[in-house]
Design an enzyme around this catalytic site. Sequence first.
Site, PDB file in Angstrom:
ATOM      1  N   ARG A   1      10.713  -0.888   1.341  1.00  0.00           N
ATOM      2  CA  ARG A   1       9.351  -1.384   1.578  1.00  0.00           C
ATOM      3  C   ARG A   1       9.288  -2.903   1.520  1.00  0.00           C
ATOM      4  O   ARG A   1       9.894  -3.527   0.638  1.00  0.00           O
ATOM      5  CB  ARG A   1       8.406  -0.798   0.527  1.00  0.00           C
TER       6      ARG A   1
ATOM      7  N   HIS B   1      -3.620   4.572   2.387  1.00  0.00           N
ATOM      8  CA  HIS B   1      -2.475   5.458   2.558  1.00  0.00           C
ATOM      9  C   HIS B   1      -2.183   6.197   1.261  1.00  0.00           C
ATOM     10  O   HIS B   1      -2.621   5.790   0.178  1.00  0.00           O
ATOM     11  CB  HIS B   1      -1.243   4.696   3.045  1.00  0.00           C
TER      12      HIS B   1
ATOM     13  N   HIS C   1      -4.810   4.685  -1.620  1.00  0.00           N
ATOM     14  CA  HIS C   1      -4.968   3.283  -2.027  1.00  0.00           C
ATOM     15  C   HIS C   1      -4.657   2.355  -0.867  1.00  0.00           C
ATOM     16  O   HIS C   1      -4.112   2.768   0.160  1.00  0.00           O
ATOM     17  CB  HIS C   1      -4.039   2.948  -3.203  1.00  0.00           C
TER      18      HIS C   1
ATOM     19  N   ASP D   1      -2.661  -1.494  -0.502  1.00  0.00           N
ATOM     20  CA  ASP D   1      -1.672  -2.159  -1.360  1.00  0.00           C
ATOM     21  C   ASP D   1      -2.178  -3.457  -1.995  1.00  0.00           C
ATOM     22  O   ASP D   1      -2.811  -4.277  -1.341  1.00  0.00           O
ATOM     23  CB  ASP D   1      -0.393  -2.430  -0.570  1.00  0.00           C
TER      24      ASP D   1
END
Length: 275
Positions: free
Chosen positions: A266, A251, A101, A103
Amino acid sequence: MGHNHLETQPIAGALGAEVHGVNLADDLDAATFNAVHQALLDHGVIFFRDQNITPAQQLALAKRWGGVHLHPYIPSLPDHPGVFEIVKDVDDRHTLGGMWHTDQMFTPTPVRATMLYAKVVPQAGGDTMFANMYLAYDALSDGMKDMLGGLRTVNQYNKKKQRAAAMQVSAPEEEAITAEHPLIRTHTETGRPALYISYDGITRRFAGMTDEESRPLLDYLMEHATRPEFTCRFRWEEGSLALWDNRCVLHMALNDYHGHRRVMHRITIEGEATH
Ligand code: SIN
């Protein structure tokens, strides 16, 4: 490539480079920041080893690239809005981001970049894979490029699946976020076209078509986009930090370390409308 003390070393033919000679705990001077930014544009995803940064320092670094994005469903660390913890504990079976995907594709202004910092990593496993969507686009035939040129995708946050995978999420069941994007996205800084797509839990169909009509072509494109020669794979160590460009890179977190703990911090950087 070198910039003063900064050196980049590609880790694969398709994308990805380790950047050496930078301490991310420092307030980077303009020349060093520009060199790191250029490395990101050149390689799609860049990696730093042996970093020792606090959430506040990670936030300060992220803000050099733009506004910090707040995830609509996943809460931040209590004192650091914009930093969220990805934890897979010894008893967990799911991992966040375990499918290919890019983000926040389900929002109208998907995040530009993601910065992931490794706090605790398993002795083996838990690598992250990346795929270069410029190469995926370039490798298509001219006829296919012409056909795809006008298509737009409908992307949705799949609440049930995503909530289960993302552990701490508290989205109301009826809430859904949906966004349309061009299938071929032009990168605002490099000007290069890239395939812009995620796995079927996010990219649901082409605008104006049914799921059934869309699925065969979407499946073909995902398989094409993630061909091994378009990818790289990063082996984390504690203190590693990855920064990737969601406008041209997919990723996927590998879920191959059951019984072990992995903790990441993150941050995502606000993006712009797609075109
Ligand atoms: C993500 O999709 O942001 C998670 C990636 C990872 O944990 O390796």
